[in-house]
Design an enzyme around this catalytic site. Structure first.
Site, PDB file in Angstrom:
ATOM      1  N   GLU A 125     -22.565  43.576  65.959  1.00 26.41           N
ATOM      2  CA  GLU A 125     -23.318  43.859  67.016  1.00 26.41           C
ATOM      3  C   GLU A 125     -24.337  45.059  66.648  1.00 26.41           C
ATOM      4  O   GLU A 125     -23.456  46.192  66.458  1.00 26.41           O
ATOM      5  CB  GLU A 125     -22.509  44.010  68.466  1.00 26.41           C
ATOM      6  CG  GLU A 125     -23.458  44.183  69.646  1.00 26.41           C
ATOM      7  CD  GLU A 125     -22.821  44.376  70.941  1.00 26.41           C
ATOM      8  OE1 GLU A 125     -21.605  44.181  70.888  1.00 26.41           O
ATOM      9  OE2 GLU A 125     -23.288  44.513  71.950  1.00 26.41           O
ATOM     10  N   GLY A 257     -17.064  53.071  69.802  1.00 26.60           N
ATOM     11  CA  GLY A 257     -15.457  53.104  70.160  1.00 26.60           C
ATOM     12  C   GLY A 257     -14.682  51.885  69.767  1.00 26.60           C
ATOM     13  O   GLY A 257     -13.708  51.982  69.202  1.00 26.60           O
ATOM     14  N   HIS A 293     -11.117  46.859  78.138  1.00 28.76           N
ATOM     15  CA  HIS A 293     -12.719  46.701  78.184  1.00 28.76           C
ATOM     16  C   HIS A 293     -13.166  45.692  77.043  1.00 28.76           C
ATOM     17  O   HIS A 293     -13.401  44.451  77.333  1.00 28.76           O
ATOM     18  CB  HIS A 293     -13.591  47.936  77.853  1.00 28.76           C
ATOM     19  CG  HIS A 293     -15.142  47.608  77.609  1.00 28.76           C
ATOM     20  ND1 HIS A 293     -15.733  47.626  78.599  1.00 28.76           N
ATOM     21  CD2 HIS A 293     -15.851  47.041  76.864  1.00 28.76           C
ATOM     22  CE1 HIS A 293     -17.163  47.637  78.333  1.00 28.76           C
ATOM     23  NE2 HIS A 293     -16.963  47.253  76.955  1.00 28.76           N
ATOM     24  N   GLU A 294     -12.612  45.674  75.897  1.00 30.48           N
ATOM     25  CA  GLU A 294     -12.749  44.576  74.892  1.00 30.48           C
ATOM     26  C   GLU A 294     -12.111  43.261  75.042  1.00 30.48           C
ATOM     27  O   GLU A 294     -12.814  42.405  74.767  1.00 30.48           O
ATOM     28  CB  GLU A 294     -12.524  45.355  73.261  1.00 30.48           C
ATOM     29  CG  GLU A 294     -13.141  46.851  73.026  1.00 30.48           C
ATOM     30  CD  GLU A 294     -14.504  46.948  73.168  1.00 30.48           C
ATOM     31  OE1 GLU A 294     -15.188  45.823  73.174  1.00 30.48           O
ATOM     32  OE2 GLU A 294     -15.059  48.002  73.398  1.00 30.48           O
TER      33      GLU A 294
END
Ligand code: BES
Ligand code: ZN
Length: 852
Positions: A125, A257, A293-294
């Protein structure tokens, strides 16, 4: 090429003219010459289209269609890709085969396939896949991937489920169609910390956290956080995991991150590895949030992805909103809200007030990497939170259910997202959409009036012009309001007022007394609240009584900011603020973590912003002095109470990262910071000597450095931790953030000579440089030497790692706040950057935008 052809525009969107049904990738790994063979089943959707593939830095070895090697005349190669002419292509589904060679060991940009500490890993990404092979590298092209990896490494990983594994070779099949940006490959000498999870429908999922040998003892917390995330997404959103295996890999060299690659998340090791001796309480909280989050992206990002990169906040804003809600549920909700709003103001409001202001959904860009911003992420999350307030908790759940049902497997837009809310709630969200398409932070002015039992609140909204956007229409703003009696009791239940006009009044009837308003409870909208005339609310009263914890804290922050701004212009500390803080400390009823947040003073950067907004040019040295003086005044006024608090908040027993002991430590350390102003760092030194955990050790180190007596502690810390990269990152940063402003630059100049300053490692570079820039008065030295030092290093990093250099250039985004001398010094550095020969597209776009 002209500037314009480099600019990508939302309005230029065209669907890809081929459907990619399936892709097979075969990797033969080698640090200097990795071979990548790709075979793609392509179905033409329109007659006689040329086939465009992205590709950068690839050496093409072979290209064939249905087994027929193409003649050089049948395709055109450029720096950015390859076009196969329509005449070379069959009209029906065909197989395109390519072979390319790449050199992962030479990849310093850390995008595509690269090496970190002897292991292979990928970051695709947003547009990294095109550095691996020729491909339609855009998120709306989704395909099933079947990957074979051949190489010496003992562990060979890719997305999906493993279908074959033998020495030197592994095969992975991902049954879910995905865009190329979610592809991942990892190969190395890794060990796993493993566990398992049983999903709500009873499927068993193998969980692994892969790390380098020796680090497996620091994975337990991350694994438990992953299980909590999986449970929460089932319970709160009804979303179940969809593969038999979920892998996380920790890598030391990583630009960001962490990354949500399907079934194979790749993390900056900083956000996985944790032990009490090496990670702080806030590291633990952040690790839990990033793991969540991931993981949450599996549904919001992977199953439903973005049509194009303009829609980035569709996945990021929503997923940040989800991770914030998760952390709020795992820990103290109001404390988490205050932390999130503080971060929003520090990063997003700052961005929105300067030359980089842009809408959460931008409509043009040159380099998409430059748009992974606080506006896309944090403001994107606020917008989701506002939608939830407008439709209510059940309406929100209904809308999300419809979103997953309607769009699973698709690449979507903000329009699709809003339509789901409109269809499920019956509301018209056309005006609300401006939150996505317009830049700028609205300013909300309030005035009030009380007559004959009727209380009127009048609001006026205004959004300033931003780069490229002139006058803005009124926004649809949810304003949560409470009314308090003169004893502090709630007179009404919190009510959400919906403002849709530029100026609008709301009336409350049947009141026996003039109420004290508590406006924007929970920070119900990302706006700046300004009290107009007449009766500004009594902040000390609200700090003491508001039943809404956010607004309680906010009242204290408003007081602190007012007094410190006055002090920076020669005023004295406001006794009512000092007294209010005293009352809070002695009260003892409030939660420790909440109390700690109330004791923290606004940062120097925020004070500078507040001065700028008041029409004054901020003097960084005066700001630093004023902030120190306010802290000293608080410490002097409440020394005994602070000292008692410091002792009372000591946590006994072995370290646990749980919210309760962490909250006690945070209050204890807030007291320590204030007391440092009057004890010369004595308590901090004692704590540093005794601490058995990194939370206290690091905070104490910062305080002795700030007190000017930190040299011995810095040396001790370095001796103890020199073999630990993550801890040494903290050592580099803290001595710059905490040091006296007039020493910051000389320290930074010394630190870049330290043999441990491995500047090609993004974590290390960021620790030193962002640590320096966070020393507000040190960075903004009036002779400009701070700016020059920083710009020199950005220019040095840019040819190696443009993404990190560009992100860090935002240290200059605030130039317009300062006096003319500093303005011209900062602009001169930006101009020097902009004029540098061979500058990356990333840094060139950033410097041009900042120069305006
Ligand atoms: N998708 C991003 C990671 C990413 C961003 C990769 C930009 C490439 C370019 C990931 O989901 C993410 O948002 N990570 C954040 C942390 C998160 C908790 C907000 C990050 O890396 O900072
Ligand atoms: Zn994300």
């Amino acid at each position: 090429m002209t500037q314009n052809t480099l600019t990508k525009r939302l309005s230029d969107y065209q669907p890809y003219p081929f459907e990619l049904e399936m892709v097979r990738l075969d990797f033969r790994l080698d640090p200097d010459a990795t071979q990548v063979r790709a075979r793609m089943a392509m179905r033409p959707l329109r007659a006689a289209s040329a086939l465009e593939l992205d590709g950068e830095g690839l050496v093409l070895r072979k290209i064939a269609v249905d087994g027929r090697v193409l003649a050089a005349s049948e395709y055109t190669q450029s720096d950015t890709g390859l076009v196969i002419h329509a005449a070379a292509l069959p009209a029906q589904t065909f197989t395109l085969e390519t072979e390319v060679e790449i050199a992962p060991a030479a990849n310093t940009a850390l995008e595509g396939l690269y090496m970190s500490n002897g292991m292979y890993c990928t970051q695709c990404e947003a547009e990294g896949f095109r550095k691996i092979t020729y491909y339609p590298d855009r998120p709306d092209v989704m395909a099933r991937f079947h990957v074979t990896v051949a190489g010496d490494a003992p562990v060979l990983l890719s997305n999906g489920n493993p279908v074959a594994q033998e020495t030197g070779r592994a095969e992975w099949v991902d049954p879910w169609p995905k865009p190329a940006y979610l592809f991942a490959l990892v190969a190395g000498d890794l060990v796993a910390h493993s566990g398992s999870f049983t999903t709500m429908s009873g499927r068993e999922v193998a969980l692994n956290i892969w790390v380098r040998k020796g680090d497996e003892t620091r994975c337990a917390f991350a694994l438990e956080a992953l299980k909590r995330s999986m449970t929460w997404d089932e319970q709160v959103y009804g979303r179940e995991y969809d593969l038999d295996i979920f892998n996380i890999v920790a890598v030391d060299d990583f630009n960001m991150g962490a990354m949500e690659n399907k079934g194979l998340n790749i993390f900056n090791s900083k956000w996985v590895l944790a032990s009490p001796e090496t990670a702080t309480d806030s590291d633990y909280e952040r690790i839990e949030g990033i793991i969540a989050h991931e993981y949450f992206h599996n549904w919001t990002g992977n199953r439903i992805t973005c049509r194009d990169w303009f829609q980035l906040c569709l996945k990021e804003g929503l997923t940040v909103y989800r991770d914030q809600s998760f952390t709020a549920d795992m820990r103290l909700g109001p404390v988490k809200r205050i932390e999130d709003v503080s971060a929003l103001r520090a990063r997003q409001f700052r961005e929105d007030r300067g030359p980089l202001s842009h809408p959460p959904r931008p409509d043009h860009y040159k380099e998409i990497n430059n748009f992974y911003t606080a506006t896309v992420y944090e403001k994107g999350a606020e917008i989701v939170g506002m939608l939830r307030q407008l439709v209510g908790p059940q309406g929100y759940r209904d809308a999300l259910d419809l979103y997953f049902e309607r769009h699973d497997g698709q690449a979507c837009t903000i329009e699709d997202w809003l339509k789901v809310f409109e269809d499920s709630s019956g509301r018209d969200l056309r005006q609300f959409k401006h939150w996505y398409t317009d830049a700028g932070t609205p300013r909300l002015q309030v005035s009030d009036d009380f007559k004959d039992g009727t209380y009127t609140l009048e609001f006026t909204q205004k959004t300033d012009q931003t780069p490229g956007q002139g006058d803005k229409p009124a926004r649809h703003i949810p304003i949560a309001v409470g009314l308090l009696s003169d004893t502090g009791a709630d007179l009404i239940e919190t009510k959400i007022l919906e403002m849709t006009e530029p100026r609008q009044s709301f009336v409350f009837e049947g009141l026996s007394q003039r109420p004290v308003p508590s406006i924007l409870r929970g920070f119900s909208a990302p706006v700046v609240l300004e009290f107009d005339t007449g009766h500004p609310p009594d902040s000390a009263f609200l700090l003491a009584h508001d039943s809404d914890p956010f607004n309680r804290w906010e009242a204290g922050r408003r007081l602190a900011l007012q007094t410190v701004v006055a002090m920076a212009q020669g005023g004295a500390a406001d006794p009512s603020y000092v007294a209010a803080i005293g009352a809070l400390i002695k009260d003892g009823a409030a939660d420790p973590a909440f109390c700690a947040l109330c004791l923290a003073l606004p940062s120097e950067d925020q004070i500078a912003q507040a001065l700028h907004e008041a029409g004054k040019s901020p003097d960084p040295v005066a700001i630093h002095r004023a902030r120190e003086a306010l802290a000293t005044a608080l410490a002097n006024a409440h020394e005994d109470a602070l000292s008692a608090l410091y002792d009372a908040m000591a946590v006994s027993g072995p370290y646990r990262p749980d919210p309760e002991p962490a909250g006690q430590r945070s209050l204890r350390l807030a007291a320590l910071a204030l007391l440092r102003r009057i004890d010369g760092g004595a308590r901090a030194q004692a704590l540093f000597d005794a601490a058995d955990n990194m939370t206290e050790s690091l905070a104490a180190l910062g305080q002795v450095v700030a007190a000017g007596v930190g040299e011995a502690a810095l040396a001790t810390f370095r001796d103890r931790w020199q073999g630990d990269r993550l801890v040494m990152d903290k050592w580099f940063a803290i001595q710059l953030t905490a040091s006296a402003p007039d020493q910051a630059l000389s320290r930074a100049e010394k630190l870049v000579q330290d043999p441990l300053f491995d500047w090609k490692n993004p974590n290390r570079f960021r620790s030193l440089m962002s640590g320096f820039a966070a020393n507000h008065a040190g960075f903004h030295r009036v002779d400009g030497a701070g700016y020059r030092f920083y710009a020199d290093w950005l220019l040095r990093l840019d040819p190696l790692n443009p993404q990190v250099a560009a992100r860090m250039s935002t240290a200059f985004e605030t130039w317009a706040r300062y006096d003319l001398t500093r303005q011209s010094l900062m602009r001169a550095e930006l101009a020097r950057i902009a004029q540098t020969e061979g500058l990356s597209r990333d840094l060139s776009e950033m410097s041009a935008r900042m120069l305006g």
